[in-house]
Every structure is written in structure tokens, then in C-alpha cells.
Design a protein around this motif. Structure first.
Motif, mmCIF file in Angstrom:
data_model
loop_
_atom_site.group_PDB
_atom_site.id
_atom_site.type_symbol
_atom_site.label_atom_id
_atom_site.label_comp_id
_atom_site.label_asym_id
_atom_site.label_seq_id
_atom_site.Cartn_x
_atom_site.Cartn_y
_atom_site.Cartn_z
ATOM 1 N N THR A 353 -37.990 18.044 40.115
ATOM 2 C CA THR A 353 -36.778 18.609 40.695
ATOM 3 C C THR A 353 -35.850 19.145 39.623
ATOM 4 N N HIS A 354 -35.632 18.310 38.608
ATOM 5 C CA HIS A 354 -34.705 18.706 37.555
ATOM 6 C C HIS A 354 -35.239 19.896 36.785
ATOM 7 N N PHE A 355 -36.511 19.869 36.487
ATOM 8 C CA PHE A 355 -37.105 20.879 35.637
ATOM 9 C C PHE A 355 -37.219 22.227 36.347
ATOM 10 N N ALA A 356 -37.394 22.197 37.685
ATOM 11 C CA ALA A 356 -37.619 23.434 38.438
ATOM 12 C C ALA A 356 -36.428 24.378 38.334
ATOM 13 N N ASN A 357 -35.247 23.829 38.207
ATOM 14 C CA ASN A 357 -34.039 24.625 38.016
ATOM 15 C C ASN A 357 -33.706 25.502 39.225
ATOM 16 N N ALA A 358 -32.738 26.411 39.079
ATOM 17 C CA ALA A 358 -32.241 27.175 40.220
ATOM 18 C C ALA A 358 -33.360 27.968 40.880
ATOM 19 N N GLY A 359 -33.376 27.927 42.229
ATOM 20 C CA GLY A 359 -34.380 28.677 42.968
ATOM 21 C C GLY A 359 -35.784 28.126 42.779
ATOM 22 N N GLU A 360 -35.914 26.942 42.230
ATOM 23 C CA GLU A 360 -37.206 26.317 41.945
ATOM 24 C C GLU A 360 -38.110 27.290 41.206
ATOM 25 N N ARG A 361 -37.666 27.756 40.049
ATOM 26 C CA ARG A 361 -38.409 28.802 39.349
ATOM 27 C C ARG A 361 -39.551 28.238 38.517
ATOM 28 N N THR A 364 -44.845 25.864 37.607
ATOM 29 C CA THR A 364 -46.266 25.983 37.267
ATOM 30 C C THR A 364 -46.575 25.136 36.042
ATOM 31 N N LEU A 365 -47.861 24.866 35.848
ATOM 32 C CA LEU A 365 -48.274 24.039 34.711
ATOM 33 C C LEU A 365 -47.870 24.681 33.391
ATOM 34 N N GLU A 366 -47.960 26.023 33.346
ATOM 35 C CA GLU A 366 -47.599 26.748 32.130
ATOM 36 C C GLU A 366 -46.167 26.435 31.695
ATOM 37 N N ASP A 367 -45.287 26.295 32.688
ATOM 38 C CA ASP A 367 -43.885 26.053 32.362
ATOM 39 C C ASP A 367 -43.699 24.726 31.638
ATOM 40 N N TYR A 368 -44.646 23.820 31.812
ATOM 41 C CA TYR A 368 -44.492 22.495 31.217
ATOM 42 C C TYR A 368 -44.940 22.461 29.753
ATOM 43 N N GLU A 369 -45.476 23.576 29.277
ATOM 44 C CA GLU A 369 -45.906 23.615 27.879
ATOM 45 C C GLU A 369 -44.716 23.384 26.950
ATOM 46 N N GLY A 370 -44.911 22.504 26.013
ATOM 47 C CA GLY A 370 -43.872 22.292 25.017
ATOM 48 C C GLY A 370 -42.686 21.474 25.489
ATOM 49 N N LEU A 371 -42.796 20.884 26.647
ATOM 50 C CA LEU A 371 -41.680 20.087 27.153
ATOM 51 C C LEU A 371 -41.456 18.863 26.269
ATOM 52 N N GLY A 372 -42.537 18.355 25.700
ATOM 53 C CA GLY A 372 -42.452 17.185 24.833
ATOM 54 C C GLY A 372 -41.537 17.436 23.653
ATOM 55 N N ARG A 373 -41.448 18.704 23.232
ATOM 56 C CA ARG A 373 -40.594 19.002 22.099
ATOM 57 C C ARG A 373 -39.166 19.341 22.547
ATOM 58 N N SER A 374 -39.075 20.111 23.631
ATOM 59 C CA SER A 374 -37.739 20.586 24.011
ATOM 60 C C SER A 374 -36.902 19.492 24.658
ATOM 61 N N SER A 375 -37.485 18.613 25.433
ATOM 62 C CA SER A 375 -36.710 17.461 25.913
ATOM 63 C C SER A 375 -37.615 16.237 25.957
ATOM 64 N N PRO A 376 -37.706 15.562 24.816
ATOM 65 C CA PRO A 376 -38.669 14.465 24.643
ATOM 66 C C PRO A 376 -38.499 13.319 25.645
ATOM 67 N N LEU A 377 -37.245 13.020 25.999
ATOM 68 C CA LEU A 377 -37.026 11.863 26.859
ATOM 69 C C LEU A 377 -37.586 12.116 28.248
ATOM 70 N N LEU A 378 -37.305 13.320 28.770
ATOM 71 C CA LEU A 378 -37.777 13.690 30.098
ATOM 72 C C LEU A 378 -39.307 13.690 30.124
ATOM 73 N N ALA A 379 -39.892 14.243 29.058
ATOM 74 C CA ALA A 379 -41.347 14.315 28.992
ATOM 75 C C ALA A 379 -41.949 12.923 28.930
ATOM 76 N N ALA A 380 -41.312 12.030 28.170
ATOM 77 C CA ALA A 380 -41.832 10.667 28.053
ATOM 78 C C ALA A 380 -41.780 9.954 29.399
ATOM 79 N N THR A 381 -40.669 10.165 30.122
ATOM 80 C CA THR A 381 -40.545 9.531 31.436
ATOM 81 C C THR A 381 -41.634 10.028 32.377
ATOM 82 N N LEU A 382 -41.807 11.354 32.414
ATOM 83 C CA LEU A 382 -42.826 11.917 33.291
ATOM 84 C C LEU A 382 -44.205 11.391 32.907
ATOM 85 N N THR A 383 -44.432 11.235 31.588
ATOM 86 C CA THR A 383 -45.722 10.733 31.132
ATOM 87 C C THR A 383 -45.998 9.340 31.690
ATOM 88 N N ILE A 384 -44.976 8.497 31.681
ATOM 89 C CA ILE A 384 -45.186 7.136 32.197
ATOM 90 C C ILE A 384 -45.542 7.181 33.685
#
Lengths: 509, 104
Positions: A353-361, A364-384
Motif C-alpha cells: 500500500t505504502h509503496f504503490a503511492n498515488a493512483g497505485e502506480r 509491478t515487480l520491476e518497481d521493487y528493484e533496488g528497494l533494499g537500498r532506497s529504503s532498507p527498513l521497509l524492505a527488511a520488513t517486507l522480507t520478514i
């Protein structure tokens, strides 16, 4: 005449304790109405926050009311409602789900610019429906509760109504949902015809008295079709990916956990209390199909919401494995699984929900590339949460699967267990794919990373703590589930003999 | 009570037939409104069997159930038609084959 008549009338009036037994439902409805009435009185900008807080207060008050409800176990309203450990468990679960969904909706409401009043009210009303489903022991009431929750979710699914995808998802959910409800209702009608009653306990008594009529088998099978749709079990799962893709992300988190848990609760009562074991093979096939179809189809998805939709089909399959097992172990395994699944899935959807942003843009899986670097905490939570969905030890998902499969092994369902375990292996692939995308790929697109607001952090923290708690200290919850399973399906019932028959049937298989 | 000259099975066959008509209509019709009407037909088939069984068992519960089904069907119709209008506004069509933004 009238004076002599009076005591009789008084006796048939509901007692005070009866109202306490539906206190959570009353509290939630009242708060839902307050939200609706206040909405036009507040101005749009500040109103959203206030309405959200009132809705959250309503959910927390509902949880408190559940405590009062738990103090007066027993039946209420002429045997229509039963408060026992089983229904208290599901009340706590679904109301907690509602609270977390409300928390994770705060930011979504502001970003998507949708009016908040009806939204929060409908979540509360939907929760009333699912809570009622778990304590109803009368098929009439189960039907009405089912419809309360369904109609609320039909509207919620289409809440971004100017978006074609959202309206379409709502339409598909509505048409297929009412179609399935009609089957459930036909099942209820035939059960009424077979036994002359719509009360689950009376039905169970009537069926125990003699040979089970063919009509009762057909009835339970039809009810299974209706409820199978609600829990998104194959072959009644076709709606799931479409609806999940188009509906607002926090609502998908709600739809995939609360109504599902309640539908499983109803199925538990229908399957184990009524105890018609002829549909054993129906459940067996539905479980195997759901696990396989869900996992295999999730393989090729690029949209994260669709991927999680197929994963939820697969998880419904795992729960159905427990249904095929013996009543005692199966019931507690189902209860534990729905709780663990709610924690991890809600958490995953809160991140989406948070990541989809306005208009749920960005979904896709591609959008999740590099999330570990740009917001590590969010990525770690999702990983768990994803690791828990796979079923890695130390997370709730592991023990959930473990109890389901050990119940299945004890009931000698070797083949079903093998299919299930193989499927868990297959399932690991697509969850890991998301994790790999997040940590091992460079982001190719410019994706704005917004800071996580407080409400979302709280929601994620609740889910995270619940997931880890169930993974590290499952004992207390499981003990509670076993105790309430004991109440639901007493060991001395003839159910034991018929499940013994199931053992021999599967051994020959 | 069912009059002796119309046995229970006749009612059940008719209700089963109505239900089956609804199922077939749901599956083959392409207009959303017609599909919706098919669902209503299924519910009415169920209602008929409730009433027939209520007469058979001399139990009022079955007839009361019919009222609840009617109320719920009305609520469902209200929501359903609103959803259909929302779809029509975004897509300008009522043909289910053209409401295919989300792949099935």
C-alpha cells in the motif's frame, strides 16, 4: 388472560447477557454510524484524520467489548449465537485485522484523495459481519452475517470508482460473489429440507439419529461451494487475482484475511459439527487444486498484488489440508493458520500500500528493484513477511504450516501432505524472487520514496510482532486454539468413529 | 400445508429448474443486467424450496427465512446496480466481454 400471558412473554425476551454476547458487534456498528454521521459535518481535509481516529477507537473498543463478551460464554438469542473460546478467538482476530487495516489506510486516504467517511464505516460494518459469522450457530444468521461482510467488501473493492480497474474489480466480485451466495443459500434450503431445522446443533443431532440422507450430502457440498468462493479455494478462485488487482491495496489486505478467517470458521462448524464426512474427498481435491494452481500461477505474475492474490489461493489450499484431517487437530491447526496468515499477509499488503503511492502506480515487480537500498527498513520488513509466507522457521508461517501438515500426517493423509510440502517448495521461488529484486538489482526507474508515516509504522510493527511472536512462542496461542477446538468438537462425539473411517479410506488410497 | 394433490417433489423440481435456469443464464448471458437478473432467479428458486420445505415440516422457520432472503436480495440489488452504474460511467458498455481491463 393477559396477566397469565405476561411471564411467558418475559421469558422469551432476550436477557441482558444476550446483549453482552453480541457487544463487539453493537460497539462496532455504533462507531460505524458515528463515522457516517460525522463525515458531512467535518471539513474534508482535517475530517479524514479525525474520522480515521474514531474508526480506530471503534475497533479498539470492539476489542475491549470482546473481553466482556468472553466473560459470559453460552448461547444467546434463542440459540442463534454461541459465545465460546472458538468465537472469541475469531472475534479478536478479525477486529484486530480491522484495526490494522484502518491504521494502514490513513496515508492511503490522503494520497488517493477518496472520501473517508463511508470507507471507514464500511470497514467497521464489514467487521461486524465477519465477527457475527464466527459466533453464529444458526444458518439464517450465518447467511445474513455473510451478506453483511460481502456487501461491504463489494463496495470497498470499487472505492476508487473513477478508476476503470477498481469499478471492474468491484463488478466481478459482486457478480461472482452473489452467484456463490446463491449456492450457499440453496445448500441451506436443502439442509433445512433434510433435517427440518436451520440450527447447526439441531441439524447435527438430526443427522446423528439415523442414516444420513442424500439430500444432506448435496446440501453440505453446495454450502462448501459458497464458502469455497469466500476463501478463494480452487476451483472457485477465478475472481481472486482480478479483484485483488483492482481493489484498493489496504482493502485487499482486509479482504484476504478477515472474511477468509470467518468463512473458515463457518466451514469448521459446518464440516466438523454437522460432521458429514462424505465431502472428505471434495475437500481433499479442493485443497490439492488450490495449492497447486495458486503456486503455479503465481510463478508468472509481474504485478505484486496479483502475485499475492495467487499466493492467498495457495494458502487457502494449505488450510483446507487441515480440514481434510481429523476434527480435533484440524480445528486448532486451522485457527492457528488463519491467525498467522492474517499477521503476515496484512503486513505485506501494508508495505505494498505504502509503496504503490498515488493512483497505485508502483505495483509491478520491476518497481521493487533496488528497494533494499532506497529504503532498507521497509524492505527488511517486507522480507520478514515474505519469509513467513514461505514458511521459514522463527516466523508464524512456519508453525502454521507445521501444524497443518502434522495434523494431516496424523490423519494418514500422506499424499495430500506430500503435495502440500512440494507446493511449499515451489512457492518459495516466487516469494524469493521479490526479495532478490529488492536486494540484488539496481533500480532502473526513478521511484519517489516517501517517508513512512507514524500510523503505518504502528500497523507494520503490530504485524511484525504478531508474526515473530507466533514464530517464536506459538505455545500459548496453540494451547488456546486446542482448548477451543475441544469445546467445538467434543472428543466423545460420534465424530471420532467417522474420522476413524476416514483413516482406513486414506490408507487404501 | 401442502395440499395433497401437489406433492413436495413437484415444488422441489420446479425450484431446482428455476435455480438451474439462473445458473445457465449467469454463464451464457453477456449483458450485466441480465446476468444480475439470473442471480435473482437463482435466489427465487431457493425461496420456493424454502417455502415447500416449510410446509412439509410444518415449520415456520422456512417461511421466515424467505423474508430474510428477500431483504438481503434487495440490499444486494441496491449495491449491485450502483456498481453497474459506476462501471458504465468508466467503460460506456454493459457487455461483460468488453469489461476486460483486468486479465482473467
Amino acid at each position: 388472560m393477559s396477566v397469565a400471558f405476561l411471564p411467558g412473554v418475559l421469558q422469551t425476551l432476550p436477557q441482558n447477557a444476550d446483549y453482552v454476547r453480541i457487544l463487539p458487534e453493537i460497539v462496532l456498528s455504533v462507531f460505524g454510524m458515528i463515522v457516517m454521521v460525522l463525515e458531512p459535518l467535518l471539513d474534508e481535509k482535517t475530517g479524514q484524520k479525525i474520522l480515521g481516529l474514531i474508526a480506530l477507537a471503534g475497533a479498539l473498543a470492539g476489542l475491549a467489548a470482546t473481553w466482556f463478551m468472553a466473560q459470559v460464554p453460552g448461547v444467546a438469542f434463542w440459540n442463534m449465537i454461541r459465545v465460546d473460546g472458538f468465537s472469541v478467538f475469531f472475534h479478536v482476530l478479525v477486529i484486530a485485522i480491522a484495526a490494522v487495516v484502518i491504521l494502514s489506510s490513513y496515508e492511503y486516504m490522503a494520497v488517493q484523495r477518496i472520501r473517508a467517511g463511508e470507507y471507514y464505516a464500511l470497514i467497521l460494518f464489514g467487521t461486524v459481519g465477519v465477527a457475527l459469522m464466527s459466533s453464529a450457530v444458526e444458518l439464517v444468521l450465518i447467511f445474513i452475517a455473510l451478506e453483511i461482510s460481502s456487501i461491504s467488501s463489494y463496495v470497498l473493492a470499487g472505492f476508487r470508482r473513477h478508476e476503470a480497474a477498481s469499478a471492474e474489480s468491484s463488478l466481478k466480485y459482486f457478480l461472482l460473489g452473489s452467484f456463490a451466495t446463491a449456492f450457499f443459500l440453496y445448500g441451506v434450503a436443502l439442509m433445512f429440507g433434510a433435517t427440518g431445522s436451520t440450527n447447526i446443533d439441531l441439524i447435527a443431532q438430526a443427522l446423528r439419529a439415523g442414516p444420513i440422507p442424500l439430500l444432506a450430502f448435496v446440501a453440505v457440498a453446495l454450502m462448501f461451494v459458497g464458502l469455497g468462493f469466500k476463501v478463494a479455494a480452487a476451483p472457485f478462485h477465478i475472481w481472486t487475482p482480478d479483484v485483488y488487482e483492482g481493489a484498493p491495496a489496504p482493502i485487499v489486505g482486509f479482504m484476504s484475511t478477515a472474511p477468509k478467517a470467518a468463512a473458515f470458521a463457518v466451514l469448521l462448524r459446518v464440516v466438523f459439527v454437522i460432521n458429514v464426512h462424505a465431502i472428505f474427498w471434495v475437500i481433499w481435491i479442493a485443497a490439492a487444486l488450490s495449492m497447486t494452481l495458486g503456486n503455479v500461477s503465481a510463478f508468472v505474475q509481474d504485478n505484486v498484488k496479483r502475485l499475492l492474490a495467487y499466493s492467498s489461493i495457495a494458502h487457502a489450499g494449505y488450510v483446507l489440508v487441515a480440514f481434510a484431517a481429523a476434527p480435533q487437530l484440524g480445528t486448532s491447526a486451522v485457527m492457528f493458520y488463519t491467525a498467522a496468515y492474517a499477521a503476515m499477509n496484512l503486513g505485506a499488503f501494508a508495505v505494498v500500500t505504502h509503496f504503490a503511492n498515488a493512483g497505485e502506480r508502483y505495483v509491478t515487480l520491476e518497481d521493487y528493484e533496488g528497494l533494499g537500498r532506497s529504503s532498507p527498513l521497509l524492505a527488511a520488513t517486507l522480507t520478514i513477511f515474505l519469509l513467513s509466507l514461505i514458511g521459514i522457521p522463527m516466523t508464524g508461517g512456519f508453525f502454521a504450516k507445521f501444524y497443518v501438515f502434522s495434523a494431516a500426517v496424523k490423519a494418514n493423509l500422506i499424499w495430500l501432505t506430500i503435495i502440500g510440502v512440494l507446493n511449499s517448495g515451489v512457492g518459495a521461488y516466487y516469494y524469493l524472487r521479490i526479495i532478490v529484486m529488492m536486494y540484488m538489482r539496481e533500480s532502473r526507474k526513478e521511484i519517489p520514496v516517501t517517508p513512512t508515516p507514524l500510523a503505518l509504522r504502528v500497523a507494520l510493527a503490530v504485524c511484525l510482532v504478531a508474526t515473530l511472536y507466533l514464530g517464536l512462542f506459538p505455545g500459548r496461542v496453540l494451547q488456546y486454539a486446542q482448548d477451543s477446538a475441544q469445546q467445538l468438537v467434543p472428543q466423545t462425539s460420534p465424530g471420532v468413529t467417522s474420522s476413524a473411517k476416514v483413516h482406513t479410506a486414506t490408507e487404501t488410497f | 400445508m401442502v395440499p395433497s394433490y401437489v406433492p413436495l417433489s413437484y415444488y422441489l423440481l420446479l425450484s431446482g429448474f428455476l435455480f438451474a435456469c439462473g445458473v445457465v443464464g449467469f454463464l451464457i448471458k453477456r449483458n450485466i443486467i441480465t446476468i444480475f437478473m439470473s442471480i435473482e432467479l437463482m435466489l427465487n428458486g431457493v425461496n420456493l424450496s424454502f417455502v415447500a420445505f416449510a410446509a412439509h415440516w410444518h415449520a415456520l422457520a422456512g417461511q421466515v427465512f424467505v423474508f430474510f432472503v428477500m431483504v438481503v436480495a434487495a440490499a444486494e440489488a441496491a449495491v449491485g446496480l450502483a456498481i453497474i452504474i459506476a462501471v458504465y460511467r468508466t467503460r460506456e458498455t454493459l457487455n461483460v466481454d468488453q469489461v476486460n481491463l483486468l486479465k482473467l
